[in-house]
Scaffold this motif. Structure first.
Motif, short mmCIF file in Angstrom:
data_model
loop_
_atom_site.label_atom_id
_atom_site.label_comp_id
_atom_site.label_asym_id
_atom_site.label_seq_id
_atom_site.Cartn_x
_atom_site.Cartn_y
_atom_site.Cartn_z
N VAL A 1 8.82 -15.69 -4.06
CA VAL A 1 8.23 -14.57 -4.81
C VAL A 1 8.03 -14.95 -6.29
O VAL A 1 7.07 -14.53 -6.93
CB VAL A 1 9.05 -13.27 -4.68
N GLU B 1 4.99 -17.08 -6.53
CA GLU B 1 3.79 -16.26 -6.33
C GLU B 1 3.42 -15.54 -7.62
O GLU B 1 2.25 -15.49 -8.01
CB GLU B 1 4.06 -15.26 -5.20
N LEU C 1 5.35 -4.52 -14.16
CA LEU C 1 6.63 -4.46 -13.46
C LEU C 1 6.89 -5.76 -12.71
O LEU C 1 8.01 -6.27 -12.68
CB LEU C 1 6.65 -3.26 -12.49
N VAL D 1 3.67 -0.94 -14.63
CA VAL D 1 3.47 -0.23 -13.36
C VAL D 1 3.56 -1.25 -12.22
O VAL D 1 3.33 -2.44 -12.44
CB VAL D 1 2.09 0.48 -13.31
N PRO D 2 3.90 -0.76 -11.01
CA PRO D 2 4.03 -1.71 -9.90
C PRO D 2 2.68 -2.16 -9.36
O PRO D 2 1.68 -1.47 -9.52
CB PRO D 2 4.78 -0.90 -8.84
N ALA E 1 1.15 -5.12 -5.96
CA ALA E 1 1.49 -5.55 -4.60
C ALA E 1 2.77 -6.35 -4.51
O ALA E 1 3.48 -6.30 -3.51
CB ALA E 1 0.33 -6.36 -4.04
N LEU E 2 3.08 -7.11 -5.54
CA LEU E 2 4.24 -7.99 -5.46
C LEU E 2 5.53 -7.33 -5.97
O LEU E 2 6.62 -7.86 -5.77
CB LEU E 2 3.93 -9.26 -6.29
N GLY F 1 7.19 -4.64 -4.99
CA GLY F 1 8.13 -4.24 -3.94
C GLY F 1 8.95 -5.42 -3.43
O GLY F 1 10.19 -5.39 -3.48
N PRO F 2 8.27 -6.49 -2.93
CA PRO F 2 9.04 -7.65 -2.46
C PRO F 2 9.94 -8.24 -3.55
O PRO F 2 11.07 -8.63 -3.28
CB PRO F 2 7.95 -8.65 -2.06
N LEU G 1 11.30 -6.69 -6.20
CA LEU G 1 12.45 -5.83 -6.48
C LEU G 1 13.46 -5.91 -5.34
O LEU G 1 14.67 -5.99 -5.57
CB LEU G 1 11.98 -4.38 -6.67
N PHE G 2 12.95 -5.95 -4.12
CA PHE G 2 13.86 -6.06 -2.99
C PHE G 2 14.66 -7.36 -3.05
O PHE G 2 15.88 -7.38 -2.89
CB PHE G 2 13.10 -5.99 -1.65
N HIS G 3 13.96 -8.47 -3.31
CA HIS G 3 14.64 -9.76 -3.38
C HIS G 3 15.69 -9.78 -4.49
O HIS G 3 16.79 -10.29 -4.31
CB HIS G 3 13.63 -10.90 -3.60
N PHE H 1 18.64 -7.38 -3.46
CA PHE H 1 19.40 -7.87 -2.30
C PHE H 1 20.14 -9.17 -2.63
O PHE H 1 21.35 -9.29 -2.44
CB PHE H 1 18.42 -8.08 -1.13
N LEU I 1 19.93 -16.40 6.87
CA LEU I 1 19.10 -15.95 5.75
C LEU I 1 18.40 -17.05 4.98
O LEU I 1 17.54 -16.77 4.14
CB LEU I 1 19.96 -15.13 4.77
N PRO J 1 15.70 -19.40 3.87
CA PRO J 1 14.28 -19.50 4.22
C PRO J 1 13.99 -20.86 4.85
O PRO J 1 14.69 -21.83 4.56
CB PRO J 1 13.56 -19.39 2.87
N ARG K 1 15.87 -12.67 9.52
CA ARG K 1 15.48 -12.87 8.13
C ARG K 1 14.18 -12.11 7.83
O ARG K 1 14.08 -11.37 6.86
CB ARG K 1 15.31 -14.36 7.83
N SER L 1 11.51 -4.95 1.93
CA SER L 1 10.41 -4.89 0.95
C SER L 1 9.59 -3.63 1.15
O SER L 1 9.15 -3.00 0.18
CB SER L 1 9.51 -6.12 1.10
N VAL M 1 11.27 -0.61 -0.36
CA VAL M 1 11.14 -0.60 -1.82
C VAL M 1 9.70 -0.28 -2.22
O VAL M 1 9.45 0.47 -3.18
CB VAL M 1 11.59 -1.96 -2.41
N GLU M 2 8.74 -0.82 -1.46
CA GLU M 2 7.33 -0.52 -1.75
C GLU M 2 7.06 0.99 -1.68
O GLU M 2 6.32 1.54 -2.50
CB GLU M 2 6.42 -1.24 -0.74
N LEU N 1 8.32 2.65 -4.72
CA LEU N 1 7.50 2.36 -5.90
C LEU N 1 6.09 2.96 -5.82
O LEU N 1 5.43 3.10 -6.84
CB LEU N 1 7.39 0.84 -6.11
#
Lengths: 469, 335
Positions: free
Chosen positions: A213, A216, A227, A399-400, A402-403, A405-406, A408-410, A413, A456, A458, B176, B184, B187-188, B191
């Protein structure tokens, strides 16, 4: 050869059983051969450079011991610095300076096309040149007696666990361990196993998990949303920490399996409350090397306020350049130097309270983390324009996209996993000494780490970031 | 410590087996459905084929109007490689030797040429080893060791093949992906109210086939990735020895088992072309000459597509995919 690779597993399965079955002399010969194979697996052609660096400092140190004339001794130590820094200048910085000179000439309206070397950067060159140079300087300063046994010395330079990305080990610490009989105790095996497992988890799960991410976000041709920019910088902060400290932990763990102790390189740096504290916790072996072989010889803090600021600034700017041949690294070094100067100036004027309250400490830690992140943006960006783009987006367009969400999650987590473990183990080599561990929860956590590592990680592995330095 | 590691691995393996992670998708599903005879048409390619070719529509229009509907299987799959298809097809023939008898295999030639890789090229993408590993036997593994892949790649594939029957290994990718994808998405959603509304929000007309993401965030990510990977410079033209490619091997394999291969010129957006051809474009004329020499048909339609027909800039929209499928069936009947 990456520590988190099948090739390294195969290598270790051959080297360790052999090592444990031999006595000291045989162990050192084996480790030297293994270290050259480890290095040569990347590119065998650069072994000659590596061996040359070893032989030069080995011979110069022996000569230093025999020489009493101060002028000759200075010449000898200067020869070591010229040889090592010359190697660095040629292989790491030549094309960078030529490119910069070309750019400057073009900006002046001159048509410049200068010759370049176009060589691949020899892996780990910044680490082993500093290590050999430090050894010769220590012999010059008479803090150390030179090693007569070439195998022992060559192994000190080539010792594979810390060869390509440190820690930058001091001769006075590592050499005596290599020169004496080593005993691998049960505690060594336990600590070694833990450090390798935790280091692998940090590298393979957290750092590599964030790498996709982060790449990217920073790889986009135009700056993403604010964001995403902010989260990408947070993610990179955790990526680089887990990547580098993971490597250091694995290196220390591997050494422990051989009965050898390597210096601790990280001490939970994101808990720092000031730039000074950060550099006492981050890449400790480099900070100490720069302090002892650059900052103090420049005069340290002995020549008044302005000279101290100058020395701090020069040390950090050169430290930045050490990281890589690009202006962003120089800028990062300058930024770190400016931070240390500012912190020193502020601390001298307004003495900080010796025991601030918890809330203040937390705020200071969060503030310092964000200042560190600003440094990481400079460090990671491909050029100055990208730094400006990211900052502009963060300030004006939070502001958020497309990227976000992934990302923030990464961050939540993976950084959450890191914090949970580091808070629980306090970053210790032997976390089982903690009471909470002994309830059985500790070993369940080890099992969890192992399963996490299997599930987990990758599938795409990334080279350790500090290999390129 | 060793006992703990061993115990953890055994417990995890037993637990993973209990989760029942056996997969019956892709080629195993086709073998499972081919009870009396194999399919009439097999679409082989990537997610671009999965998005562009509607198998139900093609089944109804493939044959003459008064004939029975053809049996069409679309095996277009995101991140699949020619080698993965070749290995899976070999495996499928091992299960059903007559699977390809009389079958027309529509092989994806996105933008006019199929992938030019040889055995030294990519066998699988990171994270997508499950598309290859279950179908690799000892002979193929030996072949892999003879290629120019690195020692690390060879060791990795060997370990993956050796642990094919290990439930934990099979489970890992799925767990995974599940954690990352679902996490994701949660979270999306959180947001989403903060995101600015754009005109592109309406364009989600994609078929959820072959791993194509049809959610807004997924589409945006593919778009961003495609735009980031492209170059504005005109691509250099690469000379490819098509006889040495895996495509040639696939053609021979299909023909030796009673099938026939037809290349399909699957449409590509300009942005996807810029990304795909960043390191050079195989010469379409040379490919055409090779196909003619091998007496292989290249099916192309006369439809024109623009960037708006590709919601994520890679995959054709469902509505335009339907147009393309019908035109493809027409082209087949009129060839």
């Amino acid at each position: 050869m990456l520590f988190n690779s099948w090739t390294f597993l195969l290598f270790a399965l051959v080297v360790f059983p052999l090592y444990w079955s031999l006595r000291r002399r045989g162990q050192n010969v084996l480790l030297l051969v293994a270290s050259y194979v480890f290095y040569g697996a990347w590119d065998w052609r650069f072994l000659s450079l590596f061996v040359a660096s070893t032989l030069v400092d080995y011979a110069l140190a022996l000569r230093l011991e025999k020489t009493t004339a101060e002028r000759t001794r200075r010449l000898l130590v200067a020869a070591s610095c010229v040889a090592n820094l010359g190697m660095l200048a040629t292989f790491k910085y030549f094309d960078f300076f030529v490119g910069s000179a070309e750019g400057a000439l073009t900006a002046l309206g001159l048509d410049a096309s200068l010759a370049r070397l176009d060589i691949v950067l020899p892996i780990g060159i910044s680490f082993y040149t500093f290590q050999t140079m430090g050894y010769t300087i220590d012999v010059y300063r008479r803090r150390l007696r030179p090693v007569r046994d070439l195998i022992d010395y060559a192994l000190y330079v080539a010792y594979f666990p810390q060869l390509v990305a440190g820690p930058i080990e001091r001769a006075e610490r590592l050499l005596p361990q290599l020169q004496n009989e080593r005993r691998v105790t049960r505690e060594h095996l336990k600590q070694g196993g833990w450090l390798i497992l935790w280091g692998l988890f940090k590298k393979a799960v957290i750092a590599d998990g964030l790498a996709g991410v982060v790449n990217e976000a920073f790889g986009a041709t135009t700056a993403p949303g604010g964001l995403t920019c902010l989260l990408a910088v947070y993610a990179f902060a955790y990526q680089i920490y887990c990547d580098f400290s993971g490597y250091s932990d694995i290196a220390r763990g591997l050494a422990k399996l051989m009965g050898i102790d390597i210096v601790v390189n990280f001490d939970m740096p994101y808990l720092s409350r000031s730039p000074q504290e950060f550099w006492r916790r981050w890449h400790i072996s480099l900070s100490q090397w720069l302090r002892d072989y650059l900052y103090i010889p420049l005069g340290g803090s002995r020549g008044g306020a302005w000279k101290t600021y100058r020395n701090l600034f020069l040390t950090m700017a050169l430290g930045g350049l050490w990281h890589g041949a690009a202006w962003t690294f120089v800028l990062w070094g300058v930024f770190q130097g400016a931070l240390l100067m500012a912190h020193r100036a502020v601390s001298r004027r307004w003495r900080p309270a010796p025991n601030p309250g918890r809330a203040k400490r937390v705020l200071q830690t969060i503030g310092m983390f964000h200042v560190t992140c600003l440094g990481w943006l400079i460090f990671r960006a491909r050029d100055v324009t990208q730094i400006a783009d990211f900052l502009r987006r963060i300030v004006t367009d939070l502001v958020p996209d497309a990227l976000s969400g992934p990302l923030l999650f990464h961050v939540l987590f993976l950084a959450g996993l890191l914090w949970a473990f580091e808070a629980w183990t306090s970053g210790r080599d032997a976390p089982w000494e903690r009471r909470s561990w002994q309830s059985g929860l500790g070993w369940a956590a080890v099992a969890g780490l192992l399963v996490g590592l299997l599930i987990l990680s990758p599938s795409s592995t990334h080279a350790f970031i500090y290999f390129q330095f | 410590m060793l006992a703990l590691i061993a115990g953890t691995l055994v417990a995890s393996e037993v637990g993973a087996r209990g989760w029942g992670v056996e997969s019956r998708a892709w080629y195993p599903a086709v073998v499972g459905r081919a009870s009396d005879r194999g399919p009439d048409v097999l679409v082989v390619g990537t997610s671009q084929s999965a998005a562009a070719i509607d198998e139900d529509l093609l089944a109804r229009h493939w044959s003459a109007p008064d004939s029975a509907a053809a049996r069409v299987e679309n095996l277009g799959q995101g991140f699949s490689t020619t080698m993965a298809h070749l290995c899976a097809m070999r495996w499928a023939i091992g299960q059903r030797p007559d699977l390809l008898r009389g079958t027309t295999v529509l092989l994806e030639a996105a933008g006019g040429t199929p992938p030019p890789d040889g055995a030294d090229g990519r066998w699988y993408y990171p994270g997508m080893s499950h598309l290859l590993v279950p179908y690799v036997d000892a002979g193929l593994l030996e072949r892999y060791w003879g290629t120019d892949h690195t020692l690390e790649e060879k060791l990795e594939l060997t370990v993956r093949v050796a642990t094919t029957d290990c439930a934990l290994a099979r489970l890992s990718d799925r767990v995974r992906d599940g954690i990352v994808t679902n996490g994701s998405r949660v979270v999306e959603k959180v947001l989403a109210p903060l995101a600015p509304v754009t005109d592109e929000d309406a364009e989600t007309d994609l078929r959820a086939k072959g791993g194509v993401r049809t959610d807004r965030a997924g589409i945006d990510r593919v778009r961003a990735h495609t735009l980031a990977g492209g170059t504005d410079a005109a691509p250099s033209v690469r000379d490819v020895d098509w006889d040495a490619t895996l495509v040639a091997e696939l053609v021979e394999f299909v023909e030796s088992h009673g099938g026939n291969v037809v290349f399909v010129e699957v449409p590509m957006s300009r942005a996807a072309q810029r990304t795909s051809y960043a390191s050079g474009r195989p010469d379409p004329a040379r490919f055409k000459a090779w196909a003619e020499r091998r007496r292989l048909t290249i099916l192309r339609t006369h439809l024109r597509f623009d960037e708006s027909d590709f919601p994520d800039l890679v995959h054709l929209s469902a509505s335009r995919g339907a147009d393309f499928t019908l035109a493809l069936a027409d082209a087949w009947r009129e060839r």
